[in-house]
Scaffold this motif. Structure first.
Motif, PDB file in Angstrom:
ATOM      1  N   TYR A 100      38.593  51.094  46.737  1.00 32.63           N
ATOM      2  CA  TYR A 100      38.904  49.736  45.922  1.00 32.63           C
ATOM      3  C   TYR A 100      39.489  48.898  46.810  1.00 32.63           C
ATOM      4  CZ  TYR A 100      43.759  51.256  46.533  1.00 32.63           C
ATOM      5  OH  TYR A 100      44.964  51.599  47.098  1.00 32.63           O
ATOM      6  N   GLN A 101      39.568  47.538  46.230  1.00 28.65           N
ATOM      7  CA  GLN A 101      40.072  46.616  47.124  1.00 28.65           C
ATOM      8  C   GLN A 101      41.484  46.307  46.175  1.00 28.65           C
ATOM      9  OE1 GLN A 101      39.519  44.577  49.731  1.00 28.65           O
ATOM     10  NE2 GLN A 101      37.388  44.868  50.152  1.00 28.65           N
ATOM     11  N   ASP A 124      41.261  40.916  51.806  1.00 28.30           N
ATOM     12  CA  ASP A 124      39.798  41.796  51.918  1.00 28.30           C
ATOM     13  C   ASP A 124      40.324  43.141  52.767  1.00 28.30           C
ATOM     14  OD1 ASP A 124      37.516  43.131  52.330  1.00 28.30           O
ATOM     15  OD2 ASP A 124      36.661  41.493  53.560  1.00 28.30           O
ATOM     16  N   HIS A 125      40.515  44.085  52.224  1.00 25.10           N
ATOM     17  CA  HIS A 125      41.389  45.489  52.530  1.00 25.10           C
ATOM     18  C   HIS A 125      40.716  46.513  51.954  1.00 25.10           C
ATOM     19  CE1 HIS A 125      44.096  47.557  55.008  1.00 25.10           C
ATOM     20  NE2 HIS A 125      45.039  47.765  54.038  1.00 25.10           N
ATOM     21  N   PRO A 126      39.633  46.818  52.402  1.00 28.22           N
ATOM     22  CA  PRO A 126      39.002  48.247  51.698  1.00 28.22           C
ATOM     23  C   PRO A 126      39.875  49.382  51.741  1.00 28.22           C
ATOM     24  CG  PRO A 126      37.298  47.313  53.267  1.00 28.22           C
ATOM     25  CD  PRO A 126      38.609  46.537  53.231  1.00 28.22           C
ATOM     26  N   GLN A 127      39.998  50.176  50.861  1.00 29.33           N
ATOM     27  CA  GLN A 127      40.894  51.167  50.595  1.00 29.33           C
ATOM     28  C   GLN A 127      40.083  52.401  50.184  1.00 29.33           C
ATOM     29  OE1 GLN A 127      44.843  51.048  50.917  1.00 29.33           O
ATOM     30  NE2 GLN A 127      43.922  49.189  51.862  1.00 29.33           N
ATOM     31  N   GLU A 128      39.996  53.493  50.840  1.00 25.35           N
ATOM     32  CA  GLU A 128      39.055  54.653  50.527  1.00 25.35           C
ATOM     33  C   GLU A 128      39.973  55.735  50.147  1.00 25.35           C
ATOM     34  OE1 GLU A 128      35.033  55.107  51.848  1.00 25.35           O
ATOM     35  OE2 GLU A 128      35.142  53.472  52.854  1.00 25.35           O
ATOM     36  N   ILE A 129      39.771  56.415  48.915  1.00 15.96           N
ATOM     37  CA  ILE A 129      40.846  57.589  48.711  1.00 15.96           C
ATOM     38  C   ILE A 129      39.879  58.883  48.558  1.00 15.96           C
ATOM     39  CG2 ILE A 129      42.280  58.606  47.041  1.00 15.96           C
ATOM     40  CD1 ILE A 129      43.224  55.853  46.186  1.00 15.96           C
ATOM     41  N   TYR A 130      40.251  59.870  49.424  1.00 11.12           N
ATOM     42  CA  TYR A 130      39.519  61.035  49.448  1.00 11.12           C
ATOM     43  C   TYR A 130      40.615  62.056  48.658  1.00 11.12           C
ATOM     44  CZ  TYR A 130      36.067  59.637  52.638  1.00 11.12           C
ATOM     45  OH  TYR A 130      35.201  58.671  53.144  1.00 11.12           O
ATOM     46  N   ARG A 186      59.553  56.279  37.579  1.00 18.83           N
ATOM     47  CA  ARG A 186      60.591  55.750  38.018  1.00 18.83           C
ATOM     48  C   ARG A 186      60.689  55.085  39.223  1.00 18.83           C
ATOM     49  NH1 ARG A 186      60.953  61.803  37.711  1.00 18.83           N
ATOM     50  NH2 ARG A 186      60.797  62.129  39.992  1.00 18.83           N
ATOM     51  N   GLY A 187      59.537  54.592  39.832  1.00 16.33           N
ATOM     52  CA  GLY A 187      59.446  53.784  41.066  1.00 16.33           C
ATOM     53  C   GLY A 187      59.581  54.496  42.122  1.00 16.33           C
ATOM     54  N   GLU A 188      59.611  55.497  42.382  1.00 17.31           N
ATOM     55  CA  GLU A 188      59.605  56.294  43.527  1.00 17.31           C
ATOM     56  C   GLU A 188      58.087  56.411  44.354  1.00 17.31           C
ATOM     57  OE1 GLU A 188      61.050  60.229  42.663  1.00 17.31           O
ATOM     58  OE2 GLU A 188      62.666  59.362  41.287  1.00 17.31           O
ATOM     59  N   ILE A 189      57.152  55.973  43.847  1.00 16.93           N
ATOM     60  CA  ILE A 189      56.115  55.778  44.196  1.00 16.93           C
ATOM     61  C   ILE A 189      55.487  54.585  43.490  1.00 16.93           C
ATOM     62  CG2 ILE A 189      53.559  56.530  44.074  1.00 16.93           C
ATOM     63  CD1 ILE A 189      54.303  59.412  43.701  1.00 16.93           C
ATOM     64  N   VAL A 190      55.277  53.706  44.673  1.00 19.93           N
ATOM     65  CA  VAL A 190      54.876  52.160  44.490  1.00 19.93           C
ATOM     66  C   VAL A 190      53.682  51.801  45.090  1.00 19.93           C
ATOM     67  CG1 VAL A 190      57.303  51.774  43.736  1.00 19.93           C
ATOM     68  CG2 VAL A 190      56.569  51.339  46.091  1.00 19.93           C
ATOM     69  N   GLY A 191      53.325  52.310  46.027  1.00 19.50           N
ATOM     70  CA  GLY A 191      51.965  51.995  46.899  1.00 19.50           C
ATOM     71  C   GLY A 191      50.761  52.042  45.918  1.00 19.50           C
ATOM     72  N   ALA A 192      49.851  51.080  46.013  1.00 17.42           N
ATOM     73  CA  ALA A 192      48.573  51.057  45.347  1.00 17.42           C
ATOM     74  C   ALA A 192      47.686  52.305  45.480  1.00 17.42           C
ATOM     75  CB  ALA A 192      47.979  49.787  45.564  1.00 17.42           C
ATOM     76  N   ALA A 193      47.662  52.524  46.803  1.00 23.53           N
ATOM     77  CA  ALA A 193      46.721  53.740  47.068  1.00 23.53           C
ATOM     78  C   ALA A 193      47.434  54.879  46.469  1.00 23.53           C
ATOM     79  CB  ALA A 193      46.647  53.650  48.654  1.00 23.53           C
ATOM     80  N   ALA A 243      45.125  56.987  43.416  1.00 20.98           N
ATOM     81  CA  ALA A 243      44.833  58.403  43.582  1.00 20.98           C
ATOM     82  C   ALA A 243      45.395  59.260  42.747  1.00 20.98           C
ATOM     83  CB  ALA A 243      45.301  58.815  45.032  1.00 20.98           C
ATOM     84  N   VAL A 244      46.900  59.064  42.286  1.00 27.03           N
ATOM     85  CA  VAL A 244      47.188  59.931  41.461  1.00 27.03           C
ATOM     86  C   VAL A 244      46.805  60.044  40.028  1.00 27.03           C
ATOM     87  CG1 VAL A 244      49.451  60.534  39.861  1.00 27.03           C
ATOM     88  CG2 VAL A 244      49.724  60.293  42.650  1.00 27.03           C
ATOM     89  N   TYR A 245      46.339  58.632  39.681  1.00 22.85           N
ATOM     90  CA  TYR A 245      45.732  58.423  38.203  1.00 22.85           C
ATOM     91  C   TYR A 245      44.241  58.915  38.318  1.00 22.85           C
ATOM     92  CZ  TYR A 245      49.993  56.398  36.362  1.00 22.85           C
ATOM     93  OH  TYR A 245      51.220  56.232  35.684  1.00 22.85           O
ATOM     94  N   ARG A 246      43.673  58.616  39.553  1.00 22.75           N
ATOM     95  CA  ARG A 246      42.189  59.017  39.603  1.00 22.75           C
ATOM     96  C   ARG A 246      42.122  60.668  39.647  1.00 22.75           C
ATOM     97  NH1 ARG A 246      37.662  59.926  38.488  1.00 22.75           N
ATOM     98  NH2 ARG A 246      35.820  59.567  40.014  1.00 22.75           N
ATOM     99  N   ALA A 247      42.999  61.502  40.184  1.00 24.38           N
ATOM    100  CA  ALA A 247      43.036  62.836  40.283  1.00 24.38           C
ATOM    101  C   ALA A 247      43.170  63.500  38.708  1.00 24.38           C
ATOM    102  CB  ALA A 247      44.104  63.308  40.999  1.00 24.38           C
ATOM    103  N   LEU A 248      44.087  62.668  38.030  1.00 31.35           N
ATOM    104  CA  LEU A 248      44.262  63.170  36.619  1.00 31.35           C
ATOM    105  C   LEU A 248      42.878  63.086  35.795  1.00 31.35           C
ATOM    106  CD1 LEU A 248      47.977  61.627  36.086  1.00 31.35           C
ATOM    107  CD2 LEU A 248      47.251  64.121  36.201  1.00 31.35           C
ATOM    108  N   SER A 249      42.144  62.001  36.194  1.00 35.06           N
ATOM    109  CA  SER A 249      41.011  61.638  35.421  1.00 35.06           C
ATOM    110  C   SER A 249      39.817  62.769  35.774  1.00 35.06           C
ATOM    111  CB  SER A 249      40.517  60.243  35.611  1.00 35.06           C
ATOM    112  OG  SER A 249      39.814  60.143  36.731  1.00 35.06           O
TER     113      SER A 249
END
Length: 179
Positions: free
Chosen positions: A110-111, A118-124, A158-165, A169-175
């Protein structure tokens, strides 16, 4: 349906180094409105959601000076020019946490801010990891811990995780049904 693109009239380099290229671009919209837009381009990044057999995710606790906040996030970083992206993601996990992923599976690219950046982010996704003799980089993380995937969702709330990646990733893993 007719598609109309924005017209680029000129681009001027403001600054450039190995981490960012900043420029201004003179743009004209389809209706004739003209303006100058700042554009930043950054190298591809690769992050890894490491998940163990107990559905726990490996997170790092670190201070992010730009927002002046301590947060939990995934290990990850820039991909070197000729480096394989999956190899870079695995390398970052080991360097930053001391854990070596057993598997690497691409789950999403995702971007984060396509209006300006322009900053491609790839999650594994890594299924399992082995603790190595490599000590985590003290400059990268204050703490490294495993959290239940469901707890990671609460940490986002709770705002303890705020970074987009990490959020993506967490929501993608849940899916992913097979997790």
């Amino acid at each position: 349906m007719k598609r109309t693109q924005w017209t680029i009239h000129a681009e001027r380099l403001v600054d450039e180094n190995r981490h960012i290229r900043l420029s201004t671009v003179d743009i004209e919209l389809p209706d004739g409105v003209k303006f100058t837009q700042y554009v930043a381009a950054m190298p591809r990044c690769a992050m890894t959601l490491v998940l163990n057999d107990n559905r726990e995710v490996l997170l790092m606790f670190r201070h992010r000076f730009i927002i002046d906040k301590w947060v939990w996030e995934l290990p990850g970083g820039y991909v070197d020019h000729a480096e394989d992206v999956a190899a870079a993601a695995a390398r970052e996990v080991e360097e930053e946490t001391g854990w070596r992923p057993r598997t690497m599976e691409h789950v999403v690219t995702y971007q984060p801010a396509i209006g300006t950046l322009d900053h491609p982010q790839e999650i594994y996704l890594a299924r399992g990891a082995d603790l190595t003799d490599t000590a985590p980089d003290i400059n990268e993380a204050e703490d490294v811990r495993w959290f239940p995937l469901d707890e990671a969702v609460k940490m986002i709330d709770r705002g303890e995780i705020v970074g987009a990646a990490t959020v993506v990733a967490v929501y993608r893993a849940l899916s992913l049904a097979e997790l």
